[in-house]
Design an enzyme around this catalytic site. Structure first.
Site, PDB file in Angstrom:
ATOM      1  N   ASN A   1     -38.714 -33.702 -46.327  1.00  0.00           N
ATOM      2  CA  ASN A   1     -37.906 -33.695 -45.112  1.00  0.00           C
ATOM      3  C   ASN A   1     -36.417 -33.486 -45.389  1.00  0.00           C
ATOM      4  O   ASN A   1     -35.688 -32.981 -44.531  1.00  0.00           O
ATOM      5  CB  ASN A   1     -38.113 -35.034 -44.384  1.00  0.00           C
ATOM      6  CG  ASN A   1     -37.147 -35.248 -43.253  1.00  0.00           C
ATOM      7  OD1 ASN A   1     -37.254 -34.624 -42.200  1.00  0.00           O
ATOM      8  ND2 ASN A   1     -36.184 -36.142 -43.451  1.00  0.00           N
TER       9      ASN A   1
ATOM     10  N   PRO B   1     -40.326 -28.797 -36.819  1.00  0.00           N
ATOM     11  CA  PRO B   1     -39.825 -29.650 -35.733  1.00  0.00           C
ATOM     12  C   PRO B   1     -39.044 -28.836 -34.694  1.00  0.00           C
ATOM     13  O   PRO B   1     -38.389 -27.846 -35.023  1.00  0.00           O
ATOM     14  CB  PRO B   1     -38.881 -30.627 -36.448  1.00  0.00           C
ATOM     15  CG  PRO B   1     -39.045 -30.374 -37.907  1.00  0.00           C
ATOM     16  CD  PRO B   1     -39.582 -28.997 -38.051  1.00  0.00           C
TER      17      PRO B   1
ATOM     18  N   LYS C   1     -35.282 -22.273 -45.095  1.00  0.00           N
ATOM     19  CA  LYS C   1     -36.445 -22.771 -44.377  1.00  0.00           C
ATOM     20  C   LYS C   1     -37.541 -21.717 -44.251  1.00  0.00           C
ATOM     21  O   LYS C   1     -38.721 -22.050 -44.033  1.00  0.00           O
ATOM     22  CB  LYS C   1     -36.026 -23.283 -42.999  1.00  0.00           C
ATOM     23  CG  LYS C   1     -35.235 -24.591 -43.064  1.00  0.00           C
ATOM     24  CD  LYS C   1     -36.033 -25.685 -43.766  1.00  0.00           C
ATOM     25  CE  LYS C   1     -35.362 -27.032 -43.732  1.00  0.00           C
ATOM     26  NZ  LYS C   1     -36.186 -28.091 -44.381  1.00  0.00           N
TER      27      LYS C   1
ATOM     28  N   VAL D   1     -32.703 -34.894 -54.243  1.00  0.00           N
ATOM     29  CA  VAL D   1     -33.874 -34.031 -54.387  1.00  0.00           C
ATOM     30  C   VAL D   1     -33.528 -32.726 -55.089  1.00  0.00           C
ATOM     31  O   VAL D   1     -34.408 -32.069 -55.661  1.00  0.00           O
ATOM     32  CB  VAL D   1     -34.534 -33.740 -53.020  1.00  0.00           C
ATOM     33  CG1 VAL D   1     -35.011 -35.022 -52.363  1.00  0.00           C
ATOM     34  CG2 VAL D   1     -33.602 -32.948 -52.105  1.00  0.00           C
TER      35      VAL D   1
ATOM     36  N   GLY E   1     -31.796 -40.091 -39.307  1.00  0.00           N
ATOM     37  CA  GLY E   1     -32.340 -39.048 -38.445  1.00  0.00           C
ATOM     38  C   GLY E   1     -33.853 -39.083 -38.328  1.00  0.00           C
ATOM     39  O   GLY E   1     -34.474 -40.147 -38.189  1.00  0.00           O
ATOM     40  N   ILE E   2     -34.444 -37.909 -38.398  1.00  0.00           N
ATOM     41  CA  ILE E   2     -35.896 -37.779 -38.247  1.00  0.00           C
ATOM     42  C   ILE E   2     -36.629 -38.500 -39.367  1.00  0.00           C
ATOM     43  O   ILE E   2     -37.665 -39.137 -39.145  1.00  0.00           O
ATOM     44  CB  ILE E   2     -36.288 -36.292 -38.187  1.00  0.00           C
ATOM     45  CG1 ILE E   2     -35.695 -35.647 -36.924  1.00  0.00           C
ATOM     46  CG2 ILE E   2     -37.803 -36.126 -38.195  1.00  0.00           C
ATOM     47  CD1 ILE E   2     -35.822 -34.140 -36.886  1.00  0.00           C
TER      48      ILE E   2
ATOM     49  N   TYR F   1     -29.289 -21.700 -43.962  1.00  0.00           N
ATOM     50  CA  TYR F   1     -30.328 -22.642 -43.537  1.00  0.00           C
ATOM     51  C   TYR F   1     -31.630 -21.903 -43.216  1.00  0.00           C
ATOM     52  O   TYR F   1     -32.714 -22.297 -43.682  1.00  0.00           O
ATOM     53  CB  TYR F   1     -29.843 -23.416 -42.311  1.00  0.00           C
ATOM     54  CG  TYR F   1     -30.818 -24.463 -41.820  1.00  0.00           C
ATOM     55  CD1 TYR F   1     -31.032 -25.629 -42.552  1.00  0.00           C
ATOM     56  CD2 TYR F   1     -31.531 -24.285 -40.637  1.00  0.00           C
ATOM     57  CE1 TYR F   1     -31.917 -26.593 -42.109  1.00  0.00           C
ATOM     58  CE2 TYR F   1     -32.421 -25.250 -40.197  1.00  0.00           C
ATOM     59  CZ  TYR F   1     -32.609 -26.397 -40.925  1.00  0.00           C
ATOM     60  OH  TYR F   1     -33.495 -27.347 -40.495  1.00  0.00           O
TER      61      TYR F   1
END
Length: 260
Positions: A98, A196, A170, A72, A25-26, A166
């Site tokens: 990320n 993003p 965030k 992570v 992905g990103i 989520y």
């Protein structure tokens, strides 16, 4: 292959840049863009096959890279990742937090969300950013230089329904960034939040159907889908020498869909 045609970002050549979730992905796009600038992406990725694939892609394009299998959400794994980068290159210049639980996340009213999924989102999206920053900071403090980018999401400002785990995780990233920036400024280490926009990549996202992409793009001031190159340019700027006096801030790259 990711299109990495871009301007030169001052100071990125030879910098060691850890990208969590860099195998797809990103994050994969970030690895290619940084490598094209002459930086060395450290691909910290839980999916071993995906991480090794990106490593090979970067080297096939003439770049340098390191893959480290990383969870992570596990402190020991984050510490081992940082040590692997130090063993290979003797330094850690940048960390891009990320990695996140998001692509196949359950969408439901918060009172129906599976508790184990809530716990995993907090462990990866919040604790993961904390663990990785904690692991790399001593090396940055020793050299009195560093860049940490914590990735949030435009969904925080939208208050998107059925996405509470989520969005909550965030949202926490924003406060984490501001506190880290205060604590690390004395070592010339900057910490910023990156937001993003909605971006389509090769990663399957059942929680975001095609119609949702279209609706969110229509909300933007610039009415085209965000490209990974748009995001990479913002992140590379924050890691460059030109951003040396920017810390504790939020950079939104979403075509003007949201405003702070």
């Amino acid at each position: 292959m990711t299109d990495t045609n871009s301007n030169v970002y001052r100071g990125l050549k030879d910098r060691v840049v850890i990208i969590t979730g860099g195998g797809q992905g990103i994050g994969r796009a970030y690895a290619h863009h940084f490598a094209a600038q002459g930086a060395i992406p450290v691909i910290a990725e839980y999916n071993e096959q995906a991480g090794r694939n990106v490593h090979r892609e970067v080297e096939a394009q003439g770049g340098r890279a390191l893959f480290v299998k990383t969870d992570v959400g596990d402190l020991a794994s984050a510490q081992a990742m940082a040590q692997a980068a130090l063993d290979a290159y003797g330094r850690i210049d940048c960390l891009i937090n990320n990695a996140a639980v998001f692509s196949k996340i359950t969408m439901a009213p918060f009172w129906e969300l599976p508790v184990p999924e809530w716990d995993r989102a907090m462990q990866v999206n919040i604790s993961g950013a904390f663990y990785c920053a904690r692991a790399v900071v001593p090396a940055m403090q020793e050299r009195r230089w560093g860049r940490i980018i914590n990735v949030s999401s435009a969904t925080v400002l939208m208050g998107r329904e059925n996405y509470l785990h989520y969005i909550t995780s965030k949202s926490a990233v924003i406060g984490m960034t501001r506190a880290m920036a205060r604590e690390l400024g004395g070592w010339n280490i900057t910490v910023n939040t990156f937001w993003p926009g909605v971006t389509r990549t090769e990663v399957e996202r059942p929680s975001v159907p095609k119609e949702m992409f279209e609706r969110m793009t229509a909300m933007q001031s610039i009415k085209r889908l965000t490209e990974t190159a748009d995001l990479a340019k913002g992140v590379m700027f924050l890691c460059s020498d030109d951003a040396e006096f920017i810390t504790g801030q939020s950079l939104q790259v979403d075509g003007g869909m949201t405003f702070i």
